[in-house]
Design an enzyme around this catalytic site. Structure first.
Site, short mmCIF file in Angstrom:
data_model
loop_
_atom_site.label_atom_id
_atom_site.label_comp_id
_atom_site.label_asym_id
_atom_site.label_seq_id
_atom_site.Cartn_x
_atom_site.Cartn_y
_atom_site.Cartn_z
N CYS A 36 -17.63 0.47 20.98
CA CYS A 36 -18.38 1.65 21.40
C CYS A 36 -19.82 1.30 21.80
O CYS A 36 -20.54 2.13 22.32
CB CYS A 36 -18.41 2.71 20.29
SG CYS A 36 -19.31 2.20 18.83
N CYS A 65 -24.90 6.77 18.47
CA CYS A 65 -23.99 7.68 17.78
C CYS A 65 -24.63 8.47 16.64
O CYS A 65 -25.22 7.92 15.72
CB CYS A 65 -22.83 6.87 17.26
SG CYS A 65 -21.84 7.68 16.04
N CYS A 109 -17.88 4.50 12.35
CA CYS A 109 -19.33 4.77 12.33
C CYS A 109 -19.89 4.43 10.94
O CYS A 109 -20.96 3.85 10.83
CB CYS A 109 -19.61 6.23 12.67
SG CYS A 109 -18.82 6.80 14.18
FE1 FES Z 1 -19.17 3.98 17.48
FE2 FES Z 1 -20.18 6.03 16.03
S1 FES Z 1 -19.04 6.12 17.91
S2 FES Z 1 -20.48 3.91 15.72
#
Ligand code: FES
Length: 164
Positions: A36, A65, A109
């Site tokens: 991500c 995020c 996350c």
């Molecule tokens: Fe990847 Fe939160 S979407 S750390």
């Protein structure tokens, strides 16, 4: 993500705790999630209390995020007063504290926060670097920011560890 969780995340973000670089930190851990693109760095400072070396303060910086920021905010409060071993024993879902269980797509996350903590506190972590030993890009005596890490190559001192 359900509305309750979204509200708890928004509440945590409304007043995030312990954001920013910590001067004179004893340990620093930086992790990245290659999927991500999120990155998180944590600074930890210890103190002696009742004959034990405990975490006096922990701070963080993160890109992106909201969930990772909310978890890091709660986690840096949660680990205060704990030894490194006690903090390392916490699971990602425990670090998320009052956010409660995260949906599967958001579990990584909290794992990012756990990874940064582990990178900073693990005795064998080579991501652990004192600010004075870090390569600074701005000419001051504090550790570089995450943005600094991206913007200029390092000649050594800080390594970003990507989670699997
Ligand atoms: Fe990847 Fe939160 S979407 S750390």
């Amino acid at each position: 993500m359900n509305d309750d969780l979204q509200k708890r995340i928004q509440d945590a973000l409304a007043n995030p705790q312990n954001m920013g670089e910590l001067a004179n930190a004893d340990a620093i851990g930086t992790v990245g999630n290659s999927e991500c693109g999120e990155m998180l760095r944590m600074w930890v400072k210890f103190k002696q209390q009742d004959g034990r070396k405990v975490i006096d303060r922990a701070t963080f910086q993160s890109f992106g995020c909201e969930t990772a920021i909310a978890v890091a905010s709660l986690a840096t409060e949660l680990i205060r007063g704990k030894t490194a071993e006690e903090a390392l024993a916490l699971k990602p879902e425990e670090l998320a504290g009052e956010l409660g269980p995260l949906p599967p797509m958001k579990i990584h996350c909290s794992q990012l926060v756990e990874g940064a903590l582990r990178a900073a506190l693990s005795p064998q972590a080579d991501t652990c670097t004192k600010p004075t030993e870090s390569t600074t890009t701005s000419g001051n005596s504090t550790a570089p920011t995450l943005l600094d890490s991206f913007s200029k190559p390092k000649s050594g001192g800080v390594r970003i560890q990507f989670l699997e």
